[in-house]
Design a protein around this motif. Sequence first.
Motif: not given
Length: 220
Positions: A102-105, A149-150, A202-204, A208-209
């Motif tokens: 949910y936080k990355c896509v 992508g990383f 580092v990448h997203i 955070k939490e």
Amino acid sequence: MLHKTRGVVFKYFKYRDTSIIVKVFTEAFGLQTYIVNGVRSKSSRSRIALYQPLTLLDMVVYKKNATEINRISEVKCNHPFSTISTDIKKTYIAIFLAEVLYKCVKEEEEDVSDLFNFIYHSIEILDHLESGYENFHLQFLLKLSHYLGFGLESPKDHFLTMEDEDLGLLTHLVNNSYEAHVKISNSLRRTLLDHIVRFYKVHIESLKEINSLNILKEVI
């Protein structure tokens, strides 16, 4: 206009007295937001099970380009879980992965077919695995990074402070299937997870939490 699509539930929020706002990663349109009315009413409580983390759906949805929140016309569970909803360890793996997804896509993702198929089939595998799934979340995150992508095809290029033995484990996890189980102690598994999460952060920027992280560490 109505469209058929498969979907993976990431998260839902309570809305008013009986409704929800649900975030679904769809095969046709990427991450979408839908309002589902009346799903929390006494007469419809069983339907809320369709919107639990990582539920795999077949959907007929409305799609209006100018509308941020759309509606679902028809929905059914494509793959009723046999173990994810009953095995406490798998349940918390699913909750954790759904939160990370949910936080990355991002909603602006365009060509999502490869990412969608990876997520969808990974969830099916998690549900089918009878044993040796304790490292599943580690493998999933390592493999997911490629689609975001990383990618971590060569962990030693990213985790410079890790011991060679631990790097070898990460390399094994990223390059092998979920069924290729490797035995890792609980303490080391938590250490590897911390390294992977830090790498993601580092990448997203939005990662955070992670609220479910500590609970996951307690059960697996």
